[in-house]
Motif scaffolding. Structure first.
Motif, PDB file in Angstrom:
ATOM      1  N   ALA A 115       0.827  -1.215   0.000  1.00  0.00           N
ATOM      2  CA  ALA A 115       0.000   0.000   0.000  1.00  0.00           C
ATOM      3  C   ALA A 115       0.853   1.253   0.000  1.00  0.00           C
ATOM      4  O   ALA A 115       0.567   2.222  -0.717  1.00  0.00           O
ATOM      5  N   ILE A 116       1.903   1.261   0.797  1.00  0.00           N
ATOM      6  CA  ILE A 116       2.776   2.438   0.872  1.00  0.00           C
ATOM      7  C   ILE A 116       3.383   2.740  -0.498  1.00  0.00           C
ATOM      8  O   ILE A 116       3.383   3.881  -0.966  1.00  0.00           O
ATOM      9  N   ALA A 117       3.894   1.706  -1.166  1.00  0.00           N
ATOM     10  CA  ALA A 117       4.515   1.912  -2.477  1.00  0.00           C
ATOM     11  C   ALA A 117       3.488   2.340  -3.530  1.00  0.00           C
ATOM     12  O   ALA A 117       3.748   3.256  -4.322  1.00  0.00           O
ATOM     13  N   LEU A 118       2.329   1.701  -3.545  1.00  0.00           N
ATOM     14  CA  LEU A 118       1.317   2.031  -4.548  1.00  0.00           C
ATOM     15  C   LEU A 118       0.836   3.471  -4.418  1.00  0.00           C
ATOM     16  O   LEU A 118       0.446   4.093  -5.410  1.00  0.00           O
ATOM     17  N   LEU A 119       0.864   4.016  -3.216  1.00  0.00           N
ATOM     18  CA  LEU A 119       0.411   5.382  -2.986  1.00  0.00           C
ATOM     19  C   LEU A 119       1.510   6.418  -3.217  1.00  0.00           C
ATOM     20  O   LEU A 119       1.284   7.614  -3.019  1.00  0.00           O
ATOM     21  N   GLY A 120       2.690   5.969  -3.634  1.00  0.00           N
ATOM     22  CA  GLY A 120       3.762   6.901  -3.961  1.00  0.00           C
ATOM     23  C   GLY A 120       4.600   7.349  -2.776  1.00  0.00           C
ATOM     24  O   GLY A 120       5.298   8.358  -2.868  1.00  0.00           O
ATOM     25  N   TRP A 121       4.556   6.588  -1.689  1.00  0.00           N
ATOM     26  CA  TRP A 121       5.304   6.934  -0.477  1.00  0.00           C
ATOM     27  C   TRP A 121       6.476   5.970  -0.283  1.00  0.00           C
ATOM     28  O   TRP A 121       6.499   4.871  -0.819  1.00  0.00           O
ATOM     29  N   THR A 122       7.426   6.409   0.526  1.00  0.00           N
ATOM     30  CA  THR A 122       8.443   5.522   1.070  1.00  0.00           C
ATOM     31  C   THR A 122       8.527   5.770   2.571  1.00  0.00           C
ATOM     32  O   THR A 122       8.039   6.778   3.079  1.00  0.00           O
ATOM     33  N   CYS A 123       9.148   4.835   3.262  1.00  0.00           N
ATOM     34  CA  CYS A 123       9.407   5.020   4.690  1.00  0.00           C
ATOM     35  C   CYS A 123      10.624   4.193   5.057  1.00  0.00           C
ATOM     36  O   CYS A 123      11.104   3.375   4.262  1.00  0.00           O
ATOM     37  N   GLU A 124      11.107   4.403   6.245  1.00  0.00           N
ATOM     38  CA  GLU A 124      12.250   3.646   6.751  1.00  0.00           C
ATOM     39  C   GLU A 124      11.731   2.584   7.709  1.00  0.00           C
ATOM     40  O   GLU A 124      11.152   2.906   8.749  1.00  0.00           O
ATOM     41  N   ARG A 125      11.920   1.311   7.350  1.00  0.00           N
ATOM     42  CA  ARG A 125      11.517   0.208   8.216  1.00  0.00           C
ATOM     43  C   ARG A 125      12.745  -0.336   8.915  1.00  0.00           C
ATOM     44  O   ARG A 125      13.785  -0.566   8.286  1.00  0.00           O
ATOM     45  N   SER A 126      12.649  -0.549  10.208  1.00  0.00           N
ATOM     46  CA  SER A 126      13.758  -1.136  10.955  1.00  0.00           C
ATOM     47  C   SER A 126      13.208  -2.110  11.984  1.00  0.00           C
ATOM     48  O   SER A 126      12.038  -2.049  12.366  1.00  0.00           O
ATOM     49  N   ASP A 127      14.066  -3.029  12.417  1.00  0.00           N
ATOM     50  CA  ASP A 127      13.634  -4.011  13.411  1.00  0.00           C
ATOM     51  C   ASP A 127      14.857  -4.580  14.114  1.00  0.00           C
ATOM     52  O   ASP A 127      16.004  -4.252  13.789  1.00  0.00           O
ATOM     53  N   GLY A 128      14.607  -5.457  15.089  1.00  0.00           N
ATOM     54  CA  GLY A 128      15.658  -6.206  15.753  1.00  0.00           C
ATOM     55  C   GLY A 128      16.330  -5.464  16.891  1.00  0.00           C
ATOM     56  O   GLY A 128      15.955  -4.355  17.264  1.00  0.00           O
ATOM     57  N   GLY A 129      17.374  -6.113  17.434  1.00  0.00           N
ATOM     58  CA  GLY A 129      18.130  -5.542  18.541  1.00  0.00           C
ATOM     59  C   GLY A 129      17.556  -5.913  19.890  1.00  0.00           C
ATOM     60  O   GLY A 129      16.548  -6.608  20.014  1.00  0.00           O
ATOM     61  N   THR A 130      18.226  -5.440  20.917  1.00  0.00           N
ATOM     62  CA  THR A 130      17.764  -5.660  22.281  1.00  0.00           C
ATOM     63  C   THR A 130      16.635  -4.688  22.598  1.00  0.00           C
ATOM     64  O   THR A 130      16.426  -3.698  21.873  1.00  0.00           O
ATOM     65  N   PRO A 131      15.898  -4.919  23.685  1.00  0.00           N
ATOM     66  CA  PRO A 131      14.877  -3.938  24.076  1.00  0.00           C
ATOM     67  C   PRO A 131      15.440  -2.535  24.247  1.00  0.00           C
ATOM     68  O   PRO A 131      14.801  -1.562  23.826  1.00  0.00           O
ATOM     69  N   ALA A 132      16.619  -2.413  24.821  1.00  0.00           N
ATOM     70  CA  ALA A 132      17.212  -1.081  25.016  1.00  0.00           C
ATOM     71  C   ALA A 132      17.546  -0.431  23.674  1.00  0.00           C
ATOM     72  O   ALA A 132      17.309   0.768  23.479  1.00  0.00           O
ATOM     73  N   GLU A 133      18.078  -1.228  22.753  1.00  0.00           N
ATOM     74  CA  GLU A 133      18.395  -0.678  21.429  1.00  0.00           C
ATOM     75  C   GLU A 133      17.120  -0.293  20.679  1.00  0.00           C
ATOM     76  O   GLU A 133      17.075   0.728  19.978  1.00  0.00           O
ATOM     77  N   ALA A 134      16.083  -1.111  20.824  1.00  0.00           N
ATOM     78  CA  ALA A 134      14.814  -0.793  20.169  1.00  0.00           C
ATOM     79  C   ALA A 134      14.228   0.501  20.725  1.00  0.00           C
ATOM     80  O   ALA A 134      13.709   1.334  19.966  1.00  0.00           O
ATOM     81  N   LEU A 135      14.316   0.686  22.020  1.00  0.00           N
ATOM     82  CA  LEU A 135      13.810   1.922  22.618  1.00  0.00           C
ATOM     83  C   LEU A 135      14.590   3.122  22.108  1.00  0.00           C
ATOM     84  O   LEU A 135      13.995   4.177  21.815  1.00  0.00           O
ATOM     85  N   ASP A 136      15.893   2.992  21.963  1.00  0.00           N
ATOM     86  CA  ASP A 136      16.692   4.097  21.409  1.00  0.00           C
ATOM     87  C   ASP A 136      16.238   4.424  19.989  1.00  0.00           C
ATOM     88  O   ASP A 136      16.127   5.605  19.627  1.00  0.00           O
ATOM     89  N   ARG A 137      15.992   3.403  19.170  1.00  0.00           N
ATOM     90  CA  ARG A 137      15.505   3.642  17.814  1.00  0.00           C
ATOM     91  C   ARG A 137      14.162   4.363  17.839  1.00  0.00           C
ATOM     92  O   ARG A 137      13.919   5.297  17.067  1.00  0.00           O
ATOM     93  N   LEU A 138      13.294   3.909  18.722  1.00  0.00           N
ATOM     94  CA  LEU A 138      11.961   4.507  18.809  1.00  0.00           C
ATOM     95  C   LEU A 138      12.036   5.956  19.273  1.00  0.00           C
ATOM     96  O   LEU A 138      11.369   6.835  18.712  1.00  0.00           O
ATOM     97  N   ARG A 139      12.852   6.234  20.260  1.00  0.00           N
ATOM     98  CA  ARG A 139      12.975   7.607  20.762  1.00  0.00           C
ATOM     99  C   ARG A 139      13.546   8.529  19.685  1.00  0.00           C
ATOM    100  O   ARG A 139      13.084   9.662  19.511  1.00  0.00           O
ATOM    101  N   THR A 140      14.536   8.045  18.958  1.00  0.00           N
ATOM    102  CA  THR A 140      15.109   8.847  17.879  1.00  0.00           C
ATOM    103  C   THR A 140      14.069   9.133  16.808  1.00  0.00           C
ATOM    104  O   THR A 140      13.942  10.261  16.324  1.00  0.00           O
ATOM    105  N   ALA A 141      13.313   8.092  16.424  1.00  0.00           N
ATOM    106  CA  ALA A 141      12.291   8.275  15.397  1.00  0.00           C
ATOM    107  C   ALA A 141      11.202   9.231  15.876  1.00  0.00           C
ATOM    108  O   ALA A 141      10.740  10.095  15.116  1.00  0.00           O
ATOM    109  N   CYS A 142      10.785   9.111  17.124  1.00  0.00           N
ATOM    110  CA  CYS A 142       9.734   9.985  17.658  1.00  0.00           C
ATOM    111  C   CYS A 142      10.179  11.443  17.734  1.00  0.00           C
ATOM    112  O   CYS A 142       9.330  12.347  17.702  1.00  0.00           O
TER     113      CYS A 142
END
Length: 312
Positions: free
Chosen positions: A64-91
């Motif tokens: 759906a994202i591609a068909l509508l002409g959008w892109t985004c950055e998808r990320s995953d993995g890491g420890t809970p602490a690393e995931a929280l850092d990614r989330l805080r940076t993105a927010c």
């Protein structure tokens, strides 16, 4: 043809619509672009879902994202602490589409914790070491949750269709404008492939797709619907499946594909009509309706395939 407007389990669709804001098309268009209405599956011979064989929300969101002409950055993995850092940076740059999460571990939801919560998507607005603030499309704007509790839900240990935990999508950018009608037209080859049945996707042994899946489900129901399957169908499967098909019918009609639209709407009406007999334990009626539904998948495939040359 009357579209449906109301509550329902459209979590990833509503979350994507929130991320796109005023530039978002209707949720009916988004859901149809994901490909979800165009099939059914019985995973490992026992888990019924009214979406195509081998399909999952991650596949649908990317489409759906591609068909509508959008892109985004998808990320995953890491420890809970690393995931929280990614989330805080993105927010720090704006809202973040997060999921799948384990809905049964979102402790602001009534009835949680719940081992049968299932997969879910939300939009996170703010995150720090103590608290996560989010829009949950299942009826909870500006919900808050202790950070550690949110991380437990986000780890999504019970969700099988992701390869790594802590999935998020951020940095949404619209690269070119695509009208909803053009996006729907461009999605038709994908819809035809889902209806035809994919053989290039890994599925557990015993899994079935399309009409075969619904026929096998009818056999299960006719023998007496197991409690877990009855709960899944009445709390989730019938509701989301009927809405998806009705949204697809509306979108197909907007493209001028009246024959395909009428078939999808017939499927939606049959599927929506399963709710009462399943709730009342009238399994023979439910099984008969499922057999009627199964017969229409080949018809919908034929109608969509015939339309490809005329609309693209």
């Amino acid at each position: 043809m009357l579209g449906y407007i109301g509550s329902g389990p459209y979590c990833y669709t509503n979350s994507l619509a929130m991320m796109q804001g005023g530039e978002s098309p209707s949720t009916a268009v988004i859901e149809t672009l994901t490909g979800s209405p165009f099939g059914a599956q019985l995973i490992a011979g026992s888990l019924p879902l009214f979406d195509p064989y081998g399909w999952d929300p991650e596949t649908g969101l990317d489409a759906a994202i591609a068909l509508l002409g959008w892109t985004c950055e998808r990320s995953d993995g890491g420890t809970p602490a690393e995931a929280l850092d990614r989330l805080r940076t993105a927010c720090s740059r704006g809202p973040v589409l997060v999921g799948p999460v384990d809905m049964g571990l979102l402790l602001y939801q009534p009835g949680t914790p719940n081992a049968d919560g299932g997969d879910h998507y939300v939009v996170v607005l703010a995150a720090d070491q103590d608290t996560i603030e989010l829009h949950d499309p299942h009826g909870h704007p500006y919900a808050t949750l202790p950070t550690q509790a949110f991380l437990s839900a986000w780890e999504a240990k019970a969700i099988s269709y992701i390869d790594a935990p802590f999935v998020l999508r951020a940095g949404f950018v619209r690269h070119h404008r695509v009208t909803p009608a053009d996006a729907l037209r461009q999605s038709l080859p994908q819809a035809e492939r889902w209806l035809a049945g994919r053989d290039d996707l890994f599925m557990p042994p015993g899994s079935l797709g399309g009409a075969a899946a619904v026929e096998a489900l009818a056999d299960i129901v006719a023998r007496g619907t197991p409690p877990g399957i009855r709960t899944l169908l009445t709390a989730f499967g019938v509701r989301v499946g009927a809405r998806r098909l009705n949204d697809a019918a509306t979108c197909l009609e907007e493209l001028g594909l009246s024959h395909a639209a009428s078939i999808a709407q017939r499927q939606a009406r049959i599927l929506g009509g399963l709710q009462y007999p399943l709730m009342r334990g009238d399994d023979q009626t439910a099984a008969e309706q499922l057999r009627h539904l199964a017969a229409l998948y080949a018809q919908l495939h034929k109608a969509v395939a015939a339309a490809l040359d005329s609309v693209i």
